[in-house]
Write a protein that holds these residues in place. Structure first.
Motif, PDB file in Angstrom:
ATOM      1  N   GLY B 206       0.823  -1.211   0.000  1.00 26.71           N
ATOM      2  CA  GLY B 206       0.000   0.000   0.000  1.00 26.71           C
ATOM      3  C   GLY B 206       0.855   1.258   0.000  1.00 26.71           C
ATOM      4  N   ASN B 209       2.334   1.902  -3.255  1.00 24.19           N
ATOM      5  CA  ASN B 209       1.356   2.436  -4.206  1.00 24.19           C
ATOM      6  C   ASN B 209       1.128   3.937  -4.037  1.00 24.19           C
ATOM      7  N   VAL B 210       1.067   4.390  -2.793  1.00 22.57           N
ATOM      8  CA  VAL B 210       0.715   5.798  -2.585  1.00 22.57           C
ATOM      9  C   VAL B 210       1.948   6.689  -2.452  1.00 22.57           C
ATOM     10  N   VAL B 306      -5.472   5.787  -1.867  1.00 25.94           N
ATOM     11  CA  VAL B 306      -5.392   5.032  -3.114  1.00 25.94           C
ATOM     12  C   VAL B 306      -6.308   5.697  -4.130  1.00 25.94           C
ATOM     13  N   GLY B 347     -10.610   7.779  -1.549  1.00 33.13           N
ATOM     14  CA  GLY B 347      -9.922   6.604  -2.091  1.00 33.13           C
ATOM     15  C   GLY B 347     -10.870   5.479  -2.454  1.00 33.13           C
ATOM     16  N   HIS B 382      -8.214  -5.012  -2.563  1.00 31.40           N
ATOM     17  CA  HIS B 382      -7.650  -4.161  -3.596  1.00 31.40           C
ATOM     18  C   HIS B 382      -6.244  -4.596  -4.000  1.00 31.40           C
TER      19      HIS B 382
END
Lengths: 66, 610
Positions: B206, B209-210, B306, B347, B382
């Protein structure tokens, strides 16, 4: 208590880790991993869990025998 | 949403181990002491991990993910202010009395220190509370399984909720019935490591990703990425709580009331193999607890950052039946919450949908209402591919089970020793009480199932538990504090103090209300004398009022009643008990050094996220 908790803990991690690592190995390059940004999490994390599990089970068993 | 065969296999392996441990430990259970106290033979580090795992129930993993998405990293106050100091205090100062007095439960300590009636109040209120908490765990787990549609296609939709409740209850019943507290503790250690193994890779992927913590800071308002920004006043931070309410209410009264008196956690420390180990248990537990915000709160922050919307509200099956009441109640509450800024991104958090029409729910201003409780589970869906998803869901289920099992083992002990043996059948032989412990496990699980069906009006599970704790636990800490550290405190005073403390909590709740709420369950059911900026602020102040009233009443009544002779209080009161010498221990096993290290680290964490 006669059972060292590291033994079942290690065996659990070993079992789940092996399952994930094998599954990760057999799905290498699959678009399954588009979700995890191209990282084969199954193979990587499964192998780590496998190794940690092996270590814990080994220590737990050694303690129990001694 | 359909799971792959590998996901089911991972879950099955876990369940096989859970029950396997119960069977493996069954042969060691020969007396009631083995069943309820694990024979007082468990090493400190094992008890320490169980101590923390029993506390990590549904309210923590889902609730903290939800609150992280809604309020931000400021929720770390529930750890660095609201847990660590109390955990160090109970280990260093209070465990010698709990363990050294040979009491078998917290209510039993109250009987030894005070009298029968004080024990009775504590035993009954505690027993009810554990059943309630365990029911909430069950309810939340079943609701989650239903909402995520994990069993869709395998079972008719209407059965999913009931099947989930009964299956999870049966598994927890199985391993506690067989192996008692040792089985619960061993499983809690497994559950602890599984929770970490399931959530750590989630946080890692995570954050990748961010764009790491810097990416989160870039996307979210500053109050969500700082713990102390704007805390000086309730109107300038996202919690709606001022600094006095936070430090006194959460950091002192609620936190010490829970960690220092709740038998659910104390029972794990009482199972330790020596008094030195028992003192170390909460201190060792504080080490992982300190880092838990990164495992449970951070997923909430990641979920709102996200950007891709691959999993919109349509990917989640519309909850039905029991969810209906919950959605409506929480829709009102989030809509009424002035602290949630419209500006903050959402998100992958889905909008709430009306369970009947399927239309998105909007508040009175027409703004959409979001279902924060799904933050963590949706993040799992996700990012995790088949395989890892099985591990992630297993970790979620493990957290529910550890919380529930903690409550059930505490319930069966308090029921058997403090209620059954004290008031129903006094002089039976030990095997009868062992039998009763197993029967109480079955009874406790059945009551939890009842409670799970009764809990339908609360959505944010964490708030609900906070309310229960503030009514029952807040006055408690004053009773223990005075009992352990002031030899003059009397039984009549403790009893009067407890009752007036709880009454004060109830009155305060009835006379105040959080901003925007309707009178009723959230307060103001007598009259509205004061309006708090948020429900959390109201909870914290309820606790402060209750603690203060108990402290005052207990002190005054103690001075008016006859104290017990000092020789009866040796081992129960600080000033009359010889200090524990720990110079025989190597320095790294001395509580003072570990506790100082943990305290220092907590200060550093507060500073880093200030």
């Amino acid at each position: 208590m006669g059972l060292d908790v590291r033994l079942p803990l290690g065996l659990l991690f070993l079992a789940i880790g092996t399952l994930l690592a094998f599954y990760g190995f057999s799905t290498m390059g699959s678009d399954l991993y588009a979700k995890s940004m191209g990282v084969n999490l199954n193979l990587i994390w499964g192998s780590i869990m496998m190794i940690l599990g092996l270590l814990a089970a080994w220590v737990g068993r050694k303690r129990r025998l001694s | 949403m359909h799971l792959a065969w590998i996901d089911w296999l991972v879950m099955l392996v876990y369940f096989a181990f859970v029950l396997g441990i119960g069977f493996a430990l069954k042969r060691y259970i020969r007396s009631s002491n083995d069943f309820f106290l694990a024979g007082r033979s468990i090493p400190a580090w094992v008890c320490g991990l169980a101590f923390i795992s029993a506390n990590v129930g549904a309210q923590e993993v889902l609730g903290m993910g939800a609150s992280g998405a809604k309020y931000g990293i400021v929720m770390s106050h529930f750890y660095w202010i609201g847990a660590i100091p109390a955990m160090l205090f109970v280990g260093y100062f209070m465990m010698p009395f709990y363990y050294g007095s040979k009491a078998r439960s917290v209510p039993e300590y109250l009987r030894m220190r005070y009298d029968e009636k004080t024990r009775a109040v504590n035993a009954f209120s505690f027993a009810i509370m554990t059943v309630f908490s365990s029911g909430i765990s069950l309810y939340a787990m079943a609701l989650l399984i239903q909402t995520l549609g994990l069993l869709d296609g395998l079972l008719p939709g209407a059965w999913v909720f009931h099947f989930s409740i009964f299956l999870s209850a049966a598994i927890v019943l199985g391993y506690i019935f067989l192996g008692g507290l040792s089985s619960a503790i061993y499983n809690e250690v497994l559950q602890f490591f599984l929770i970490v193994a399931g959530f750590l890779p989630l946080v890692w992927i995570g954050l990748r990703n961010v764009g790491g913590w810097a990416g989160i800071q870039h996307r979210l308002p500053a109050t969500m990425t700082h713990s102390w920004l704007g805390m000086e006043h309730a109107s300038t931070n996202s919690l709606g709580v001022g600094i006095i309410g936070l430090v006194m209410g959460l950091g002192f009264v609620l936190s010490f009331g829970y960690w220092c008196t709740d038998f659910l956690v104390i029972q794990r420390a009482m199972a330790a193999d020596s008094q030195d180990s028992a003192r170390l248990v909460p201190v060792i537990a504080a080490i992982p607890k300190m880092f838990f915000p990164f495992v449970v709160i951070l997923p909430g922050l990641i979920a709102v950052c996200v950007t891709s919307h691959t999993l919109g509200p349509t990917a989640v099956s519309v909850p039905s039946g029991i969810v209906a009441g919950v959605s409506a109640a929480s829709a009102h509450r989030i809509a009424a919450d002035p602290q949630v800024k419209e500006s903050h991104p959402h998100g992958i958090i889905p909008q709430k949908a009306d369970p009947i029409t399927g239309m998105p729910i909007v508040d009175s201003t027409g703004a959409p209402v979001y279902n924060y409780d799904l933050a963590t589970p949706l993040l799992l869906l996700h990012f995790f591919p088949a395989g890892m998803l099985g591990l992630g869901i297993t970790a979620l289920l493990a957290s529910f089970m550890s919380g529930m099992a903690g409550n059930v083992t505490a319930f069966n002990t308090v029921w058997t020793y403090d209620i059954y043996q004290s008031y129903i059948r006094k002089n039976a032989n030990d095997s009868h009480y062992l039998w009763m412990g197993r029967a109480a496990t079955v009874g406790g699980i059945l009551l939890s199932i009842g409670a799970a069906y009764a809990v339908t009006s609360f959505n944010n599970i964490y708030d609900a538990l906070q309310l229960v704790f503030s009514l029952v636990n807040a006055p408690l800490f004053a009773t223990f504090l005075l009992g352990m550290f002031w030899k003059r405190t009397t039984g009549h005073a403790a009893f009067a103090g407890l009752l007036s403390g709880s009454t004060a909590a109830l009155l305060h709740h009835g006379l105040t209300i959080p901003q925007g709420a309707l009178p009723g369950l959230h307060g103001g059911w007598i009259a509205i004398l004061h309006i708090y900026p948020s429900e959390m602020a109201q909870n914290f102040w309820t606790a402060i009022v209750s603690f203060t009233v108990n402290m005052a009443v207990t002190t005054v009544v103690s001075l008016l009643t006859k104290p017990r002779p000092e020789d009866e209080l040796i081992g129960l009161v600080y000033s009359l008990t010889p200090r524990r010498i720990d110079s025989h221990l190597p320095w790294y096993r001395r509580p003072i050094w570990i506790a100082s290290g943990v305290a220092g680290m907590a200060v550093v964490l507060n500073f880093l996220f200030r």
